[in-house]
Design a protein around this motif. Structure first.
Motif, PDB file in Angstrom:
ATOM      1  N   ALA A  54      48.482 -54.792  19.208  1.00  0.00           N
ATOM      2  CA  ALA A  54      49.540 -55.350  20.061  1.00  0.00           C
ATOM      3  C   ALA A  54      50.164 -56.580  19.408  1.00  0.00           C
ATOM      4  CB  ALA A  54      48.974 -55.709  21.434  1.00  0.00           C
ATOM      5  N   GLU A  55      49.329 -57.420  18.821  1.00  0.00           N
ATOM      6  CA  GLU A  55      49.863 -58.607  18.147  1.00  0.00           C
ATOM      7  C   GLU A  55      50.668 -58.205  16.921  1.00  0.00           C
ATOM      8  OE1 GLU A  55      48.659 -63.151  17.107  1.00  0.00           O
ATOM      9  OE2 GLU A  55      47.374 -61.926  18.364  1.00  0.00           O
ATOM     10  N   GLY A  56      50.245 -57.170  16.238  1.00  0.00           N
ATOM     11  CA  GLY A  56      50.998 -56.671  15.095  1.00  0.00           C
ATOM     12  C   GLY A  56      52.343 -56.096  15.489  1.00  0.00           C
ATOM     13  N   MET A  57      52.441 -55.646  16.731  1.00  0.00           N
ATOM     14  CA  MET A  57      53.712 -55.105  17.229  1.00  0.00           C
ATOM     15  C   MET A  57      54.588 -56.191  17.856  1.00  0.00           C
ATOM     16  SD  MET A  57      52.473 -51.560  18.916  1.00  0.00           S
ATOM     17  CE  MET A  57      51.393 -50.461  18.040  1.00  0.00           C
ATOM     18  N   GLY A  58      54.148 -57.435  17.723  1.00  0.00           N
ATOM     19  CA  GLY A  58      54.992 -58.542  18.165  1.00  0.00           C
ATOM     20  C   GLY A  58      54.641 -59.139  19.512  1.00  0.00           C
ATOM     21  N   ARG A  59      53.611 -58.632  20.176  1.00  0.00           N
ATOM     22  CA  ARG A  59      53.213 -59.196  21.464  1.00  0.00           C
ATOM     23  C   ARG A  59      52.090 -60.194  21.245  1.00  0.00           C
ATOM     24  NH1 ARG A  59      53.743 -53.632  22.507  1.00  0.00           N
ATOM     25  NH2 ARG A  59      51.489 -53.368  22.505  1.00  0.00           N
ATOM     26  N   ARG A  60      52.361 -61.455  21.467  1.00  0.00           N
ATOM     27  CA  ARG A  60      51.372 -62.521  21.261  1.00  0.00           C
ATOM     28  C   ARG A  60      50.171 -62.302  22.178  1.00  0.00           C
ATOM     29  NH1 ARG A  60      49.396 -66.664  18.385  1.00  0.00           N
ATOM     30  NH2 ARG A  60      49.187 -68.610  19.486  1.00  0.00           N
ATOM     31  N   GLN A  61      48.970 -62.447  21.640  1.00  0.00           N
ATOM     32  CA  GLN A  61      47.732 -62.258  22.386  1.00  0.00           C
ATOM     33  C   GLN A  61      46.950 -63.562  22.433  1.00  0.00           C
ATOM     34  OE1 GLN A  61      46.785 -59.085  23.738  1.00  0.00           O
ATOM     35  NE2 GLN A  61      48.929 -58.721  23.229  1.00  0.00           N
ATOM     36  N   LYS A  62      46.083 -63.687  23.425  1.00  0.00           N
ATOM     37  CA  LYS A  62      45.185 -64.843  23.478  1.00  0.00           C
ATOM     38  C   LYS A  62      44.181 -64.722  22.343  1.00  0.00           C
ATOM     39  CE  LYS A  62      45.628 -65.594  28.403  1.00  0.00           C
ATOM     40  NZ  LYS A  62      44.943 -65.661  29.695  1.00  0.00           N
ATOM     41  N   SER A  63      43.543 -65.824  22.007  1.00  0.00           N
ATOM     42  CA  SER A  63      42.658 -65.859  20.841  1.00  0.00           C
ATOM     43  C   SER A  63      41.237 -65.389  21.120  1.00  0.00           C
ATOM     44  CB  SER A  63      42.624 -67.274  20.273  1.00  0.00           C
ATOM     45  OG  SER A  63      43.899 -67.631  19.799  1.00  0.00           O
ATOM     46  N   GLY A  64      40.940 -64.973  22.338  1.00  0.00           N
ATOM     47  CA  GLY A  64      39.586 -64.547  22.669  1.00  0.00           C
ATOM     48  C   GLY A  64      39.083 -63.402  21.806  1.00  0.00           C
ATOM     49  N   TYR A  65      39.959 -62.485  21.487  1.00  0.00           N
ATOM     50  CA  TYR A  65      39.519 -61.346  20.668  1.00  0.00           C
ATOM     51  C   TYR A  65      39.186 -61.771  19.239  1.00  0.00           C
ATOM     52  CZ  TYR A  65      43.993 -60.544  18.201  1.00  0.00           C
ATOM     53  OH  TYR A  65      45.098 -60.638  17.396  1.00  0.00           O
ATOM     54  N   LEU A  66      39.806 -62.847  18.760  1.00  0.00           N
ATOM     55  CA  LEU A  66      39.463 -63.359  17.429  1.00  0.00           C
ATOM     56  C   LEU A  66      38.072 -63.982  17.438  1.00  0.00           C
ATOM     57  CD1 LEU A  66      42.786 -65.006  16.241  1.00  0.00           C
ATOM     58  CD2 LEU A  66      41.751 -62.865  15.484  1.00  0.00           C
ATOM     59  N   VAL A  67      37.739 -64.675  18.520  1.00  0.00           N
ATOM     60  CA  VAL A  67      36.399 -65.251  18.653  1.00  0.00           C
ATOM     61  C   VAL A  67      35.370 -64.126  18.693  1.00  0.00           C
ATOM     62  CG1 VAL A  67      34.892 -66.598  20.174  1.00  0.00           C
ATOM     63  CG2 VAL A  67      37.256 -67.325  19.801  1.00  0.00           C
ATOM     64  N   LEU A  68      35.664 -63.079  19.447  1.00  0.00           N
ATOM     65  CA  LEU A  68      34.771 -61.925  19.513  1.00  0.00           C
ATOM     66  C   LEU A  68      34.613 -61.279  18.137  1.00  0.00           C
ATOM     67  CD1 LEU A  68      33.082 -60.085  21.327  1.00  0.00           C
ATOM     68  CD2 LEU A  68      35.175 -58.809  21.828  1.00  0.00           C
ATOM     69  N   ALA A  69      35.707 -61.145  17.411  1.00  0.00           N
ATOM     70  CA  ALA A  69      35.644 -60.577  16.054  1.00  0.00           C
ATOM     71  C   ALA A  69      34.793 -61.454  15.137  1.00  0.00           C
ATOM     72  CB  ALA A  69      37.050 -60.407  15.483  1.00  0.00           C
ATOM     73  N   ALA A  70      34.952 -62.768  15.240  1.00  0.00           N
ATOM     74  CA  ALA A  70      34.161 -63.684  14.414  1.00  0.00           C
ATOM     75  C   ALA A  70      32.675 -63.588  14.759  1.00  0.00           C
ATOM     76  CB  ALA A  70      34.667 -65.112  14.578  1.00  0.00           C
ATOM     77  N   LEU A  71      32.356 -63.452  16.036  1.00  0.00           N
ATOM     78  CA  LEU A  71      30.955 -63.306  16.438  1.00  0.00           C
ATOM     79  C   LEU A  71      30.358 -62.011  15.905  1.00  0.00           C
ATOM     80  CD1 LEU A  71      31.104 -64.614  20.120  1.00  0.00           C
ATOM     81  CD2 LEU A  71      30.047 -65.739  18.142  1.00  0.00           C
ATOM     82  N   ILE A  72      31.140 -60.953  15.938  1.00  0.00           N
ATOM     83  CA  ILE A  72      30.654 -59.679  15.389  1.00  0.00           C
ATOM     84  C   ILE A  72      30.437 -59.804  13.881  1.00  0.00           C
ATOM     85  CG2 ILE A  72      31.267 -57.260  14.955  1.00  0.00           C
ATOM     86  CD1 ILE A  72      32.568 -57.218  17.714  1.00  0.00           C
ATOM     87  N   VAL A  73      31.337 -60.490  13.189  1.00  0.00           N
ATOM     88  CA  VAL A  73      31.175 -60.698  11.748  1.00  0.00           C
ATOM     89  C   VAL A  73      29.869 -61.446  11.472  1.00  0.00           C
ATOM     90  CG1 VAL A  73      32.060 -61.992   9.760  1.00  0.00           C
ATOM     91  CG2 VAL A  73      33.604 -60.576  11.109  1.00  0.00           C
ATOM     92  N   LEU A  74      29.635 -62.530  12.198  1.00  0.00           N
ATOM     93  CA  LEU A  74      28.403 -63.306  11.995  1.00  0.00           C
ATOM     94  C   LEU A  74      27.164 -62.466  12.299  1.00  0.00           C
ATOM     95  CD1 LEU A  74      29.466 -66.758  13.481  1.00  0.00           C
ATOM     96  CD2 LEU A  74      29.188 -66.139  11.071  1.00  0.00           C
ATOM     97  N   PHE A  75      27.207 -61.701  13.382  1.00  0.00           N
ATOM     98  CA  PHE A  75      26.081 -60.839  13.735  1.00  0.00           C
ATOM     99  C   PHE A  75      25.853 -59.780  12.656  1.00  0.00           C
ATOM    100  CE2 PHE A  75      24.384 -57.007  15.780  1.00  0.00           C
ATOM    101  CZ  PHE A  75      23.194 -57.519  16.291  1.00  0.00           C
ATOM    102  N   ASN A  76      26.937 -59.128  12.209  1.00  0.00           N
ATOM    103  CA  ASN A  76      26.810 -58.105  11.162  1.00  0.00           C
ATOM    104  C   ASN A  76      26.227 -58.678   9.882  1.00  0.00           C
ATOM    105  OD1 ASN A  76      27.850 -56.163  12.846  1.00  0.00           O
ATOM    106  ND2 ASN A  76      29.811 -55.981  11.799  1.00  0.00           N
TER     107      ASN A  76
END
Length: 161
Positions: free
Chosen positions: A82-104
């Motif tokens: 959605a953000e790639g299509m131009g719709r600004r998103q909240k940053s919560g999903y980035l935090v979730l992605a970072a947590l998954i990276v750290l866990f992985n």
């Protein structure tokens, strides 16, 4: 600058789709583990009257973890698209992605340490290496997604004013 922004947005849509596909892969991989003998050693380690209960609890816990992972990856992938299509998103999903990276990364490092210390049982080193490369690819994809989101946001801010 507009060309860089557009290219980064297209990359973000592709990366989001990749995250979703890795989520589906984790479901498929878990189903394959169940089919290839996840319970093979339980027959000798658990009392026969408790075996069904242990299997049900194991399946339930694994399903919960796998589907939670799928849900997280769906959220990350769909929000990135959605953000790639131009719709600004909240940053919560980035935090979730970072947590998954750290866990992985923690799981992958622990797994390497465990294999180096104890060796492999019931799995060849080639199978282990392939599995590790797929898991590492998923982690790299999430890192690239985070970097691309930050790049898109920076370029969007610069192009707006």
């Amino acid at each position: 600058m507009e060309k860089k922004l557009r290219r980064s947005q297209v990359s973000l849509v592709t990366l989001g789709a990749g995250v979703i596909l890795f989520g589906l892969w984790s479901v498929i991989k878990s189903l394959l583990y169940f089919r290839t003998g996840l319970f093979a050693d339980l027959d000798t380690q658990v009392e026969p009257e408790q075996l069904l209960l242990v299997k049900l609890i194991t399946v339930g816990l694994v399903a919960l973890i796998v589907f939670a992972d799928l849900g997280f990856r769906l959220k990350i992938g769909l929000r990135a698209r959605a953000e790639g299509m131009g719709r600004r998103q909240k940053s919560g999903y980035l935090v979730l992605a970072a947590l998954i990276v750290l866990f992985n990364l923690a799981v992958e490092l622990f797994s390497i340490y465990f294999v180096v210390k104890n060796g492999l049982s019931g799995q060849s080193y080639i199978e282990y290496a392939v599995s590790m490369l797929v898991d590492l690819s998923s982690t790299v994809l999430l890192i690239e997604l985070i970097v691309t989101v930050l790049r898109v946001r920076k370029l969007s801010a610069l192009s707006e004013g």
